[in-house]
Scaffold this motif. Structure first.
Motif, PDB file in Angstrom:
ATOM      1  N   VAL A   1      10.564 -14.480 -13.480  1.00  0.00           N
ATOM      2  CA  VAL A   1      10.108 -13.795 -12.273  1.00  0.00           C
ATOM      3  C   VAL A   1      10.294 -14.710 -11.080  1.00  0.00           C
ATOM      4  O   VAL A   1       9.865 -15.860 -11.101  1.00  0.00           O
ATOM      5  CB  VAL A   1       8.613 -13.395 -12.391  1.00  0.00           C
ATOM      6  CG1 VAL A   1       8.139 -12.724 -11.122  1.00  0.00           C
ATOM      7  CG2 VAL A   1       8.394 -12.503 -13.577  1.00  0.00           C
ATOM      8  N   GLN A   2      10.934 -14.202 -10.033  1.00  0.00           N
ATOM      9  CA  GLN A   2      11.078 -14.954  -8.791  1.00  0.00           C
ATOM     10  C   GLN A   2      10.210 -14.358  -7.699  1.00  0.00           C
ATOM     11  O   GLN A   2       9.758 -15.047  -6.807  1.00  0.00           O
ATOM     12  CB  GLN A   2      12.536 -14.975  -8.357  1.00  0.00           C
ATOM     13  CG  GLN A   2      13.414 -15.706  -9.347  1.00  0.00           C
ATOM     14  CD  GLN A   2      14.879 -15.600  -8.978  1.00  0.00           C
ATOM     15  OE1 GLN A   2      15.267 -14.821  -8.142  1.00  0.00           O
ATOM     16  NE2 GLN A   2      15.685 -16.403  -9.630  1.00  0.00           N
ATOM     17  N   GLY A   3       9.990 -13.080  -7.747  1.00  0.00           N
ATOM     18  CA  GLY A   3       9.153 -12.400  -6.777  1.00  0.00           C
ATOM     19  C   GLY A   3       8.721 -11.074  -7.356  1.00  0.00           C
ATOM     20  O   GLY A   3       9.355 -10.545  -8.260  1.00  0.00           O
ATOM     21  N   ALA A   4       7.617 -10.534  -6.834  1.00  0.00           N
ATOM     22  CA  ALA A   4       7.132  -9.261  -7.350  1.00  0.00           C
ATOM     23  C   ALA A   4       6.488  -8.456  -6.230  1.00  0.00           C
ATOM     24  O   ALA A   4       5.781  -9.006  -5.392  1.00  0.00           O
ATOM     25  CB  ALA A   4       6.118  -9.492  -8.464  1.00  0.00           C
ATOM     26  N   PHE A   5       6.781  -7.152  -6.203  1.00  0.00           N
ATOM     27  CA  PHE A   5       6.116  -6.223  -5.311  1.00  0.00           C
ATOM     28  C   PHE A   5       5.323  -5.272  -6.194  1.00  0.00           C
ATOM     29  O   PHE A   5       5.866  -4.665  -7.116  1.00  0.00           O
ATOM     30  CB  PHE A   5       7.128  -5.411  -4.483  1.00  0.00           C
ATOM     31  CG  PHE A   5       7.760  -6.214  -3.390  1.00  0.00           C
ATOM     32  CD1 PHE A   5       7.119  -6.371  -2.172  1.00  0.00           C
ATOM     33  CD2 PHE A   5       8.995  -6.820  -3.577  1.00  0.00           C
ATOM     34  CE1 PHE A   5       7.704  -7.097  -1.158  1.00  0.00           C
ATOM     35  CE2 PHE A   5       9.580  -7.559  -2.571  1.00  0.00           C
ATOM     36  CZ  PHE A   5       8.937  -7.698  -1.358  1.00  0.00           C
ATOM     37  N   ILE A   6       4.047  -5.141  -5.918  1.00  0.00           N
ATOM     38  CA  ILE A   6       3.183  -4.269  -6.692  1.00  0.00           C
ATOM     39  C   ILE A   6       2.670  -3.184  -5.759  1.00  0.00           C
ATOM     40  O   ILE A   6       2.060  -3.486  -4.724  1.00  0.00           O
ATOM     41  CB  ILE A   6       2.007  -5.056  -7.310  1.00  0.00           C
ATOM     42  CG1 ILE A   6       2.556  -6.166  -8.218  1.00  0.00           C
ATOM     43  CG2 ILE A   6       1.065  -4.136  -8.067  1.00  0.00           C
ATOM     44  CD1 ILE A   6       1.517  -7.131  -8.726  1.00  0.00           C
ATOM     45  N   THR A   7       2.966  -1.940  -6.088  1.00  0.00           N
ATOM     46  CA  THR A   7       2.543  -0.817  -5.253  1.00  0.00           C
ATOM     47  C   THR A   7       1.122  -0.416  -5.627  1.00  0.00           C
ATOM     48  O   THR A   7       0.821  -0.194  -6.799  1.00  0.00           O
ATOM     49  CB  THR A   7       3.483   0.384  -5.427  1.00  0.00           C
ATOM     50  OG1 THR A   7       4.818  -0.059  -5.171  1.00  0.00           O
ATOM     51  CG2 THR A   7       3.115   1.495  -4.469  1.00  0.00           C
ATOM     52  N   VAL A   8       0.243  -0.357  -4.635  1.00  0.00           N
ATOM     53  CA  VAL A   8      -1.148   0.014  -4.857  1.00  0.00           C
ATOM     54  C   VAL A   8      -1.471   1.193  -3.956  1.00  0.00           C
ATOM     55  O   VAL A   8      -0.843   1.407  -2.915  1.00  0.00           O
ATOM     56  CB  VAL A   8      -2.110  -1.154  -4.562  1.00  0.00           C
ATOM     57  CG1 VAL A   8      -1.890  -2.277  -5.540  1.00  0.00           C
ATOM     58  CG2 VAL A   8      -1.949  -1.667  -3.144  1.00  0.00           C
ATOM     59  N   SER A   9      -2.462   1.975  -4.334  1.00  0.00           N
ATOM     60  CA  SER A   9      -2.904   3.079  -3.493  1.00  0.00           C
ATOM     61  C   SER A   9      -4.395   2.947  -3.275  1.00  0.00           C
ATOM     62  O   SER A   9      -5.115   2.368  -4.089  1.00  0.00           O
ATOM     63  CB  SER A   9      -2.571   4.431  -4.142  1.00  0.00           C
ATOM     64  OG  SER A   9      -3.226   4.553  -5.376  1.00  0.00           O
ATOM     65  N   ALA A  10      -4.840   3.506  -2.169  1.00  0.00           N
ATOM     66  CA  ALA A  10      -6.259   3.443  -1.827  1.00  0.00           C
ATOM     67  C   ALA A  10      -7.047   4.267  -2.819  1.00  0.00           C
ATOM     68  O   ALA A  10      -6.564   5.287  -3.341  1.00  0.00           O
ATOM     69  CB  ALA A  10      -6.478   3.962  -0.411  1.00  0.00           C
ATOM     70  N   GLU A  11      -8.282   3.826  -3.099  1.00  0.00           N
ATOM     71  CA  GLU A  11      -9.161   4.558  -4.013  1.00  0.00           C
ATOM     72  C   GLU A  11      -9.624   5.837  -3.349  1.00  0.00           C
ATOM     73  O   GLU A  11      -9.941   5.864  -2.178  1.00  0.00           O
ATOM     74  CB  GLU A  11     -10.375   3.701  -4.355  1.00  0.00           C
ATOM     75  CG  GLU A  11     -10.454   3.353  -5.806  1.00  0.00           C
ATOM     76  CD  GLU A  11     -11.697   2.553  -6.094  1.00  0.00           C
ATOM     77  OE1 GLU A  11     -12.717   3.161  -6.435  1.00  0.00           O
ATOM     78  OE2 GLU A  11     -11.618   1.329  -5.962  1.00  0.00           O
TER      79      GLU A  11
ATOM     80  N   GLU B   1       0.851  -1.183   0.000  1.00  0.00           N
ATOM     81  CA  GLU B   1       0.000   0.000   0.000  1.00  0.00           C
ATOM     82  C   GLU B   1       0.885   1.231   0.000  1.00  0.00           C
ATOM     83  O   GLU B   1       1.767   1.384   0.855  1.00  0.00           O
ATOM     84  CB  GLU B   1      -0.920  -0.006   1.214  1.00  0.00           C
ATOM     85  CG  GLU B   1      -2.018   1.018   1.122  1.00  0.00           C
ATOM     86  CD  GLU B   1      -3.009   0.895   2.256  1.00  0.00           C
ATOM     87  OE1 GLU B   1      -3.699   1.889   2.496  1.00  0.00           O
ATOM     88  OE2 GLU B   1      -3.077  -0.157   2.893  1.00  0.00           O
ATOM     89  N   ALA B   2       0.670   2.128  -0.956  1.00  0.00           N
ATOM     90  CA  ALA B   2       1.548   3.278  -1.159  1.00  0.00           C
ATOM     91  C   ALA B   2       1.558   4.209   0.042  1.00  0.00           C
ATOM     92  O   ALA B   2       2.612   4.711   0.433  1.00  0.00           O
ATOM     93  CB  ALA B   2       1.135   4.038  -2.416  1.00  0.00           C
ATOM     94  N   GLY B   3       0.410   4.458   0.643  1.00  0.00           N
ATOM     95  CA  GLY B   3       0.333   5.426   1.734  1.00  0.00           C
ATOM     96  C   GLY B   3       0.941   4.938   3.035  1.00  0.00           C
ATOM     97  O   GLY B   3       1.635   5.678   3.726  1.00  0.00           O
ATOM     98  N   THR B   4       0.721   3.668   3.374  1.00  0.00           N
ATOM     99  CA  THR B   4       1.139   3.164   4.684  1.00  0.00           C
ATOM    100  C   THR B   4       2.332   2.222   4.631  1.00  0.00           C
ATOM    101  O   THR B   4       2.976   1.993   5.649  1.00  0.00           O
ATOM    102  CB  THR B   4      -0.030   2.423   5.353  1.00  0.00           C
ATOM    103  OG1 THR B   4      -0.358   1.281   4.555  1.00  0.00           O
ATOM    104  CG2 THR B   4      -1.232   3.315   5.507  1.00  0.00           C
ATOM    105  N   GLY B   5       2.596   1.645   3.491  1.00  0.00           N
ATOM    106  CA  GLY B   5       3.683   0.669   3.395  1.00  0.00           C
ATOM    107  C   GLY B   5       3.251  -0.716   3.848  1.00  0.00           C
ATOM    108  O   GLY B   5       4.062  -1.637   3.918  1.00  0.00           O
TER     109      GLY B   5
END
Length: 165
Positions: free
Chosen positions: A154-164, A125-129
Motif C-alpha cells: 500500500v502506498q496510499g489509500a482513499f476511504i469513502t465515508v458517509s455521514a450517519e 466524505e461521500a456526499g460532499t467530496g
C-alpha cells in the motif's frame, strides 16, 4: 520397519549456530524488527533462517539457503526444505524478502528494501467530496497487513465515508 524415525527433531536454535557463522548481527536484528513490525511471530526456526539468509547473501535459492544452514549448525542438520520454503513464502508475502525468477525458472531470494515513505490515508466524505486526512498508525498497519496477505504494498489509500443518518 518404517523408513523414518517416529520422533521429530527439535527445531534449530540460535545456540546451535557455530561460532563465527551466521549473518551480520546488525542486519539480523534489523530483519527481526521488520518481521515483528509486519506481524510475523519470531520462532527459533525463523531466527535461524534469518541468519542463514543474511549469511548466504543476495540472490540465492532456497536450496542454497538450506545448504548454508546445514554448514552453520553444529549438528549439520538444517531444517527441512519444506519448512524453509513455507517461511520464505511468508517473508515474501510480508515484503521482507523479494523473490525473483531466473531464466532457468528457479526462485532466488534477496532482502527487500525497507519502505521509508509514510502511508497517506484520506477519508473522502461521500456526499460532499470533502477530504479529511487520517493520521492513525493503527489503520495504516491494518492496511499494510491486509495488502501483504494479497501480495501487494500500500502506498496510499482513499476511504469513502458517509455521514450517519
Amino acid at each position: 520397519m518404517t523408513a523414518f524415525s517416529e520422533h521429530r527433531r527439535s527445531p534449530p536454535a540460535l545456540n546451535q549456530i557455530r561460532p563465527g557463522m551466521g549473518g551480520d548481527c546488525h542486519a539480523v536484528h534489523e530483519l527481526e524488527r521488520r518481521c515483528l513490525d509486519a506481524g510475523i511471530k519470531m520462532t527459533d526456526l525463523r531466527r535461524v533462517l534469518i541468519h542463514g539468509i543474511v549469511e548466504a547473501g543476495p540472490r540465492v535459492s532456497a536450496v542454497e539457503i538450506w545448504k548454508t544452514l546445514g554448514s552453520m549448525l553444529h549438528d549439520g542438520h538444517a531444517p527441512s526444505q519444506g519448512s524453509i520454503q513455507r517461511n520464505l513464502n511468508l517473508l515474501v508475502e510480508r515484503n521482507i524478502l523479494r523473490r525473483d525468477v531466473s531464466p532457468d525458472r528457479q526462485w532466488h531470494y534477496r532482502i527487500a528494501p525497507e519502505r521509508k515513505a509514510a502511508l497517506t490515508i484520506t477519508f473522502v466524505e461521500a456526499g460532499t467530496g470533502r477530504k479529511i486526512a487520517c493520521d492513525s498508525p493503527e489503520i495504516a498497519n491494518l492496511l499494510r497487513r491486509v495488502a501483504a496477505e494479497h501480495g501487494l504494498a500500500v502506498q496510499g489509500a482513499f476511504i469513502t465515508v458517509s455521514a450517519e443518518h
